[in-house]
Design an enzyme around this catalytic site. Structure first.
Site, PDB file in Angstrom:
ATOM      1  N   TYR A  53       0.859  -1.189   0.000  1.00 57.19           N
ATOM      2  CA  TYR A  53       0.000   0.000   0.000  1.00 57.19           C
ATOM      3  C   TYR A  53       0.893   1.236   0.000  1.00 57.19           C
ATOM      4  CZ  TYR A  53      -4.045  -2.959   1.080  1.00 57.19           C
ATOM      5  OH  TYR A  53      -5.045  -3.900   1.033  1.00 57.19           O
ATOM      6  N   GLU A  54       0.399   2.313  -0.633  1.00 52.32           N
ATOM      7  CA  GLU A  54       1.263   3.484  -0.813  1.00 52.32           C
ATOM      8  C   GLU A  54       1.623   4.170   0.502  1.00 52.32           C
ATOM      9  OE1 GLU A  54      -1.217   5.528  -3.539  1.00 52.32           O
ATOM     10  OE2 GLU A  54      -2.404   6.504  -1.999  1.00 52.32           O
ATOM     11  N   SER A  55       0.942   3.799   1.584  1.00 49.36           N
ATOM     12  CA  SER A  55       1.308   4.341   2.887  1.00 49.36           C
ATOM     13  C   SER A  55       2.658   3.809   3.355  1.00 49.36           C
ATOM     14  CB  SER A  55       0.236   3.974   3.911  1.00 49.36           C
ATOM     15  OG  SER A  55       0.011   2.579   3.894  1.00 49.36           O
TER      16      SER A  55
END
Lengths: 253, 272
Positions: A53-55
């Site tokens: 996930y881009e987090s």
């Protein structure tokens, strides 16, 4: 909502999307439908798939699809959590990720994606959409891209109002010319069927119909003269174990 | 050296009308209490910088704090639109809002350049998109070694960066962990930096994967337990997903929004 067949068209779409991840090692996951499908793939046939996930969470294993890309459960279940500069620069940009999984507000004949504005004017848009997020570079740098969205004339347009993320640009050879190193959107999965780029023209072409859907239904929901593959096939209906796994995921935590 | 002060003192000391302000935190550790204090103090004409404006910039924009927004994804994650942001862009309410729009990869590289003391950053990004046509801070650049066409974006150096972290010690050293986003870069890129924290401890024992910002990299630290709500602080609170869903109805209508802000932000005092 469940139809006569015992499953809804959204369930068919999510299950088809999960099946498309079979064989992928690492997947960059957008929120919403892509996240549900990626977690369904992990529950069904790809227990070892690395969800990114881009987090900054690499190898997240949430028991239920999170509401946001930064829910605590992603960090708590991840193999590692890195900074957001690191996720984009070290992991995405060099092409280490097999599959990028995106949604879209609009997609066009050449699989270009719009998540920025609806209308002719950027300065005075009819509808202001959320914007790019991670999508332009996911579409550029993942080895291939899967797009999941519901089929409608509003979404499937001849030309997008704004190119937020490049599919095949203005046609074959454009990705190479632009220096985009991934193969681009190889699969577009909807609630009616599956579209894939024609190998010669890069134009999105109907290759699969979900059970009970006709070519006319699909054409009526597409804003251009949709080409149909010579060997058009029917998607396998959802199996009970696929539906069970999806419904288990969708239950609130 | 960072001084440990009240939130009111920290914000009033560094945030001025017309400043560029980055309140960072990627889904996790979003500094809501600090944003609310800016709304109460009434600084105006701010250039707000954030990858994901999230509900806190929806609130600041709707309350008239901002004249510009530099961002990369302006939605309510998993829910839908930011209605106050949309109303500002589509209808100019409560005032016009100038947008400078990037991708996440562009934004993080702008922070990295700012933190590194460089004028710009280079990335593989934006090529073929319409973003470069509408955003003047996206330019092509040729690699001097390989002749490859790449993209340059200018450094971000906010006047003020604000973050929320799990804890600090009495000297003002700040520690955060879990999803740490681009907060380190945002703090090191800024002229002034403020951190709100869940608690002050005698000693910061090392934690695997934690980011430590030394006291001499910040100006002020303020203790604000729960200062990230409805976002969260891993180990202290959970993301209030119900509130993110509820915000959709609160923010859709100008009057309902205004009343909510009066009841929950304007008419309550700053944290001690």
């Amino acid at each position: 909502m469940t139809g006569d067949r015992g499953y809804s068209s959204d369930e068919m779409m999510t299950i088809a999307a999960a099946r498309a991840l079979s064989g992928a090692r690492a997947c960059f996951v957008g929120i919403g439908l892509p996240s549900t499908a990626a977690n369904l793939a992990r529950a069904l046939h790809s227990p070892g798939i690395v969800l990114i996930y881009e987090s900054g969470t690499i190898g997240a294993k949430p028991p239920h699809p999170p509401l946001s890309i930064g829910d605590g459960v992603l960090a708590e279940t991840a193999d590692t959590v890195v900074s957001v500069p690191e996720i984009f620069n070290y992991w995405l940009q060099p092409g280490r990720i097999d599959v990028g999984f995106l949604g879209a507000a609009q997609i066009d004949r050449l699989a270009n994606i719009n998540t920025t504005v609806i209308g002719d004017s950027y300065a005075e848009p009819k509808v202001r959409l959320p914007g790019a997020g991670g999508a332009p570079e996911i579409a550029a740098s993942c080895r291939e891209v899967i797009v999941v969205l519901r089929h409608s004339r509003r979404a499937f347009v001849d030309r997008v109002d704004f190119v937020t993320s490049v599919g095949f640009g203005s046609g074959p050879g454009d990705r190479e010319r632009l220096g985009l190193r991934g193969a681009g959107p190889k699969t577009v999965i909807t609630d009616l069927g599956i579209l894939e780029p024609d190998p010669n023209t890069a134009e999105l072409t109907l290759t699969h119909l979900h059970p009970g859907v006709t070519v006319d239904d699909t054409r009526a929901a597409t804003g251009w003269d949709l080409a149909v593959a010579d060997d058009l096939r029917e998607t396998h209906a959802p199996e009970p174990r696929e539906l069970d796994a999806l419904r288990l995921l969708d239950q609130p935590a | 050296m960072a001084q440990v002060v009240s939130l009111r003192h920290a914000i009033s000391s560094v945030v001025r009308d017309g400043h560029s302000v980055a309140l960072e935190g990627f889904t996790h550790l979003i500094p809501y209490a600090a944003a609310h204090e800016i709304i109460r103090q009434g600084q105006r004409d701010l250039t707000l910088i954030r990858m994901t404006p999230d509900l806190l910039y929806d609130q600041m924009i709707g309350m008239g704090c901002a004249s510009s927004l530099i961002f990369s994804w302006g939605g309510n994650p998993g829910v839908g639109s930011l209605h106050r942001l949309r109303d500002a862009v589509e209808n100019g309410w409560p005032g016009p809002l100038r947008l400078e729009e990037h991708s996440h990869a562009g934004m993080v590289n702008r922070y990295v350049a700012g933190a590194s003391g460089l004028p710009f950053a280079v990335l593989r990004g934006y090529r073929g998109t319409d973003l470069a046509d509408v955003t003047p801070t996206i330019k092509p650049i040729t690699c001097p070694f390989t002749d490859e066409e790449l993209t340059a974006v200018p450094a971000l150096n906010p006047d003020v960066s604000v973050i929320h972290a799990q804890r600090a010690d009495r000297h003002g050293n700040v520690q955060l962990w879990g999803i740490t986003g681009a907060q380190k870069e945002a703090v090191l890129a800024a002229r002034h930096a403020v951190a709100t924290v869940e608690e002050i401890v005698d000693e910061l024992d090392p934690r695997p994967g934690a980011v430590l910002l030394p006291t001499w990299a910040l100006d002020y630290v303020a203790v604000v337990p729960g200062g990230a709500h409805p976002s969260y602080a891993l180990g202290y609170s959970e993301r209030d997903n119900d509130f993110y869903v509820a915000w959709d109805a609160i923010s859709r209508d100008r009057e309902t929004f205004r009343t909510w802000m009066e009841d929950h932000v304007l008419n309550i005092g700053a944290p001690a």
